[in-house]
Design an enzyme around this catalytic site. Structure first.
Site, PDB file in Angstrom:
ATOM      1  N   ARG A 102       0.826  -1.210   0.000  1.00 12.37           N
ATOM      2  CA  ARG A 102       0.000   0.000   0.000  1.00 12.37           C
ATOM      3  C   ARG A 102       0.861   1.262   0.000  1.00 12.37           C
ATOM      4  O   ARG A 102       1.877   1.334   0.694  1.00 12.37           O
ATOM      5  CB  ARG A 102      -0.950  -0.013   1.200  1.00 12.37           C
ATOM      6  CG  ARG A 102      -1.940  -1.143   1.148  1.00 12.37           C
ATOM      7  CD  ARG A 102      -2.758  -1.271   2.400  1.00 12.37           C
ATOM      8  NE  ARG A 102      -3.680  -0.158   2.597  1.00 12.37           N
ATOM      9  CZ  ARG A 102      -4.524  -0.066   3.618  1.00 12.37           C
ATOM     10  NH1 ARG A 102      -4.551  -1.012   4.550  1.00 12.37           N
ATOM     11  NH2 ARG A 102      -5.335   0.964   3.724  1.00 12.37           N
ATOM     12  N   SER A 151      -6.542   8.488   0.321  1.00  9.50           N
ATOM     13  CA  SER A 151      -7.025   8.113   1.645  1.00  9.50           C
ATOM     14  C   SER A 151      -7.187   9.340   2.522  1.00  9.50           C
ATOM     15  O   SER A 151      -6.376  10.270   2.467  1.00  9.50           O
ATOM     16  CB  SER A 151      -6.042   7.138   2.303  1.00  9.50           C
ATOM     17  OG  SER A 151      -6.417   6.862   3.640  1.00  9.50           O
ATOM     18  N   SER A 152      -8.205   9.315   3.374  1.00 11.40           N
ATOM     19  CA  SER A 152      -8.387  10.371   4.371  1.00 11.40           C
ATOM     20  C   SER A 152      -7.489  10.155   5.584  1.00 11.40           C
ATOM     21  O   SER A 152      -7.358  11.046   6.424  1.00 11.40           O
ATOM     22  CB  SER A 152      -9.848  10.408   4.828  1.00 11.40           C
ATOM     23  OG  SER A 152     -10.168   9.227   5.547  1.00 11.40           O
ATOM     24  N   GLN A 153      -6.867   8.982   5.694  1.00  7.58           N
ATOM     25  CA  GLN A 153      -6.039   8.679   6.857  1.00  7.58           C
ATOM     26  C   GLN A 153      -4.814   9.596   6.949  1.00  7.58           C
ATOM     27  O   GLN A 153      -4.327   9.879   8.047  1.00  7.58           O
ATOM     28  CB  GLN A 153      -5.612   7.215   6.825  1.00  7.58           C
ATOM     29  CG  GLN A 153      -6.771   6.259   7.036  1.00  7.58           C
ATOM     30  CD  GLN A 153      -6.420   4.824   6.719  1.00  7.58           C
ATOM     31  OE1 GLN A 153      -5.310   4.511   6.275  1.00  7.58           O
ATOM     32  NE2 GLN A 153      -7.374   3.925   6.935  1.00  7.58           N
ATOM     33  N   SER A 163     -13.606   9.588   1.727  1.00  9.67           N
ATOM     34  CA  SER A 163     -14.133   9.197   3.045  1.00  9.67           C
ATOM     35  C   SER A 163     -14.226  10.380   4.005  1.00  9.67           C
ATOM     36  O   SER A 163     -13.716  10.344   5.121  1.00  9.67           O
ATOM     37  CB  SER A 163     -13.257   8.096   3.647  1.00  9.67           C
ATOM     38  OG  SER A 163     -13.164   6.993   2.789  1.00  9.67           O
ATOM     39  N   ASP A 172     -16.247   1.022   4.033  1.00 10.76           N
ATOM     40  CA  ASP A 172     -16.071  -0.307   4.614  1.00 10.76           C
ATOM     41  C   ASP A 172     -17.350  -1.133   4.661  1.00 10.76           C
ATOM     42  O   ASP A 172     -17.341  -2.245   5.196  1.00 10.76           O
ATOM     43  CB  ASP A 172     -15.471  -0.188   6.020  1.00 10.76           C
ATOM     44  CG  ASP A 172     -13.986   0.136   5.985  1.00 10.76           C
ATOM     45  OD1 ASP A 172     -13.348  -0.141   4.953  1.00 10.76           O
ATOM     46  OD2 ASP A 172     -13.462   0.677   6.978  1.00 10.76           O
TER      47      ASP A 172
END
EC number: 2.5.1.19
Length: 434
Positions: free
Chosen positions: A123, A167-169, A195, A312
């Site tokens: 990833r 990604s929002s992470q 997200s 998810d």
């Protein structure tokens, strides 16, 4: 361990929803960043949340836990890594890695090791690396992937740009870090922001921890005051919609009378949309007082759904749509490609093996429903992905022949009790040696 999923005639009974993994990991981090003692009631136990526990201990937090709660004495602004190799092992937990890459910027050196080369090791984390480098943090990496070494110590605030396209992470990691810096910060999200609902969860937890952040309404621009302090607090973890989505989908595809307790109606979890989507598909469903009850007959209508806010839960929705009376479309889901596996190509490949009729676009999944059921009778590779395992199980329950899911024990990443809960409801599932 593999699981054999056999055709099941009916699901019936009651279970308590798992505690939310997303809220647990965020509460754990907020508690560790506080000076003093925080308490978290009903924390989730999964490989991801346990990875956060392990890493926070390695960084100097003290954690004491019983069956009901966990008490954390935090390290505040001064994490310390005692092991001589300065290593952190997050297992296969992508969110934990990204959140802690931000906190690692407070330390002289942290080495994030790669123990899952075929999953998390594939990833990308380039966008967060680029943002950290804007803060005078040195990052060594392999084309944006693990293993990654962070050399920080004195990260600088200021005007930080971060892409939200994958990604929002990455943004969440910066939102946890920047309040601790000496300087004020502006965080500007470039490109798209995936997200957004999950960012709402991060902001909710930060506010509960006493952190003040000014967020523009579209969540693309933030003002963060420096020199803030996380407060020691008491938190209560709500039920988990992402895991429950698969249980609810299972109850929708075969005759059922099941109850799931602990799913708050006004939750900020985007995956709460599973309730609305199943209703749109014609599933008889009641949701009151944090209790969801489904009395289904297995008949489903097709649906169109923007999956970005419920990432998810999309695979579970797709699994239900496999048996709908028509074609369904799930769009704006490209970020599914950047999870534990490519949750579009890899998942649809396995669905086809089972007999489903599905198509993929870069950011879409199209399902041509087969209300007569699918053939099954195959062995399926779930690509070490907990969400894929759960969703494929839903399909197997209504297949004409059993399906065997390889390496199904990886469901423990988020929902260790998944198959126990299904068995308690009457599902015909059986563990077998690989």
């Amino acid at each position: 361990m593999d699981v054999i999923v056999k055709p099941t005639l009916k699901l019936e009974g009651e279970i308590q929803a798992l505690s939310s993994k997303n809220y647990t990991t965020r509460y754990l981090l907020a508690a560790a960043l506080a000076d003093g003692e925080s308490t978290i009631y009903y924390p989730a136990h999964s490989e991801d949340s346990d990875a956060m526990r392990r890493c926070l201990r390695d960084l100097g937090a003290v954690l004491e836990e019983d069956e009901e709660k966990i008490v954390i004495t935090g390290f505040g602004k001064a994490p310390r890594l005692a092991n001589p190799n300065r290593e952190l092992n997050v297992g296969n937990a992508g969110a934990v890695l990204r959140f802690l890459m931000g906190i690692a910027a407070l330390l002289p050196e942290v080495n994030f090791v790669n123990t899952y080369p075929d999953s998390l090791g594939k990833r990308p984390h380039d966008d967060l690396i680029t943002a950290l480098e804007q803060m005078d943090v040195l990052v060594e990496h392999r084309e944006g992937k693990l293993p990654i070494t962070i050399r920080g110590g004195e990260p600088k605030g200021g005007h930080i740009k971060v892409s939200g396209n994958v990604s929002s992470q990455y943004l969440s990691a910066l939102l946890f870090l920047t309040p601790l810096l000496e300087q004020d910060s502006i965080i500007e999200v470039t490109d798209d922001l995936k997200s957004k609902v999950v960012i709402g969860q991060t902001l909710e937890v930060l506010a509960q921890a006493g952190i003040h952040i000014e967020a523009r309404e579209d969540l693309m621009y933030y003002r963060v005051q420096g020199n803030q302090h996380y407060e020691a607090k008491t938190y209560v973890v709500q039920g988990d919609y992402p895991g429950s989505a698969a249980v609810l989908a299972a109850a929708s595809v075969i005759p059922s009378d099941i109850t799931v307790r602990g799913l708050t109606e006004d939750s900020k979890q985007g995956e709460r949309a599973i309730v609305d989507v199943l209703r749109m598909m014609g599933v008889p469903l009641e949701h009151t007082d944090s209790i969801v009850r489904i009395k289904g007959d297995g008949r489903l209508q097709p649906v169109e759904f923007d999956g970005d806010a419920a990432t998810d839960a999309v695979l579970a929705m797709v699994a239900a749509a496999v048996f709908a009376e028509g074609s369904s479309r799930f769009y704006n889901v490209e970020n599914l490609r950047y999870k534990e596996c490519d949750r579009i190509t890899d998942y649809l490949t396995e669905l086809r093996k089972a007999g489903a009729q599905v198509e993929e676009r870069q950011a879409e999944i199209i399902v041509h429903g087969r209300p007569e059921g699918v053939a099954g009778g195959v062995e399926i590779n779930a690509h070490y992905d907990h969400r894929v395992i759960m969703a494929l199980t839903v399909v197997g329950l209504r297949a004409q022949q059993p399906i065997r899911i390889k390496d199904a024990h990886h469901v423990a990443k988020s929902y260790p009790q998944y198959f126990d809960h299904l068995q308690a409801l009457g599902a015909q599932v059986e563990w077998v040696e690989a």
